[in-house]
Scaffold this active site. Sequence first.
Site, PDB file in Angstrom:
ATOM      1  N   HIS A  91      24.316   0.103   9.037  1.00 17.93           N
ATOM      2  CA  HIS A  91      25.651   0.669   9.086  1.00 17.93           C
ATOM      3  C   HIS A  91      26.386   0.150  10.317  1.00 17.93           C
ATOM      4  O   HIS A  91      25.791  -0.032  11.383  1.00 17.93           O
ATOM      5  CB  HIS A  91      25.593   2.206   9.170  1.00 17.93           C
ATOM      6  CG  HIS A  91      25.086   2.855   7.929  1.00 17.93           C
ATOM      7  ND1 HIS A  91      25.889   3.111   6.847  1.00 17.93           N
ATOM      8  CD2 HIS A  91      23.851   3.302   7.596  1.00 17.93           C
ATOM      9  CE1 HIS A  91      25.176   3.700   5.897  1.00 17.93           C
ATOM     10  NE2 HIS A  91      23.934   3.826   6.327  1.00 17.93           N
TER      11      HIS A  91
ATOM     12  N   ASN B 232       0.822  -1.206   0.000  1.00 18.48           N
ATOM     13  CA  ASN B 232       0.000   0.000   0.000  1.00 18.48           C
ATOM     14  C   ASN B 232       0.859   1.260   0.000  1.00 18.48           C
ATOM     15  O   ASN B 232       2.083   1.204   0.036  1.00 18.48           O
ATOM     16  CB  ASN B 232      -0.962  -0.026   1.180  1.00 18.48           C
ATOM     17  CG  ASN B 232      -2.140  -0.958   0.929  1.00 18.48           C
ATOM     18  OD1 ASN B 232      -2.384  -1.381  -0.204  1.00 18.48           O
ATOM     19  ND2 ASN B 232      -2.857  -1.301   1.973  1.00 18.48           N
TER      20      ASN B 232
ATOM     21  N   LYS C  26       7.215  -7.274  20.501  1.00 17.26           N
ATOM     22  CA  LYS C  26       7.173  -8.450  21.381  1.00 17.26           C
ATOM     23  C   LYS C  26       5.877  -9.214  21.142  1.00 17.26           C
ATOM     24  O   LYS C  26       4.867  -8.630  20.732  1.00 17.26           O
ATOM     25  CB  LYS C  26       7.274  -8.016  22.840  1.00 17.26           C
ATOM     26  CG  LYS C  26       8.593  -7.342  23.188  1.00 17.26           C
ATOM     27  CD  LYS C  26       8.645  -6.950  24.657  1.00 17.26           C
ATOM     28  CE  LYS C  26       9.976  -6.279  24.986  1.00 17.26           C
ATOM     29  NZ  LYS C  26      10.031  -5.877  26.418  1.00 17.26           N
TER      30      LYS C  26
END
Length: 216
Positions: free
Chosen positions: A127, A96, A193
Amino acid sequence: MDKYIEQHKKRLSYMPWIYYSLKPKQLQWAQAWQKEVQKKLMELETVKIGKDCFISPDAHIFAEIGRDIIIGNRVTIAANVVLHGPITIGDGVSLNTGVLIDGGAKGVFIGKNTRIASGVYIYAFNHATSPNRLIKEQPVISKGIHIGEDVWLSSNVGVTDGNNIGSYSIVGMGAVVTHDVPEWAVVAGVPAKIIGDRRISKDVFKANNKSAPNTD
């Protein structure tokens, strides 16, 4: 009539699921339009597109040699989506508005029938962060991301490099995935979680015409 077609093209670009409910008269111009959009894209980028797809001309799709983008059948890609390969998208996937996916060096795989809502960010690179080098001078690391089938990534979810999202799972709005998500898990939060199991959601009981348990 042309002004109505142009407005409907805009509507389809932001709500591409409508494409599959168009009437035969509308499909005549819509399919011809999509054929032109997809042909041009495949001429300019290393992109393979399956059958019966919808790709907004306002999506930004970049795939160089070695960073191919492979799009399965019946995939929808809305306006303002940004894709940079390598990416493999399975059949029936929807992306979307505002989705951003960068495959890094190792790539992103998305399993069939997965729904990716507006504003989702998926980065298959990171990085290094050594304290004795500027961030802009750090090496780029890529492990890749694998997303299973029939997954729902809700709006504004972030997925970080090196994580797998198991099939049939759900990631709640605004969550940031920093660890693997098991199959069938419902996860939410920053970092994400486990908060539930899709197999025992209330919707399952409703679908089976049974009373949902009291889980409050």
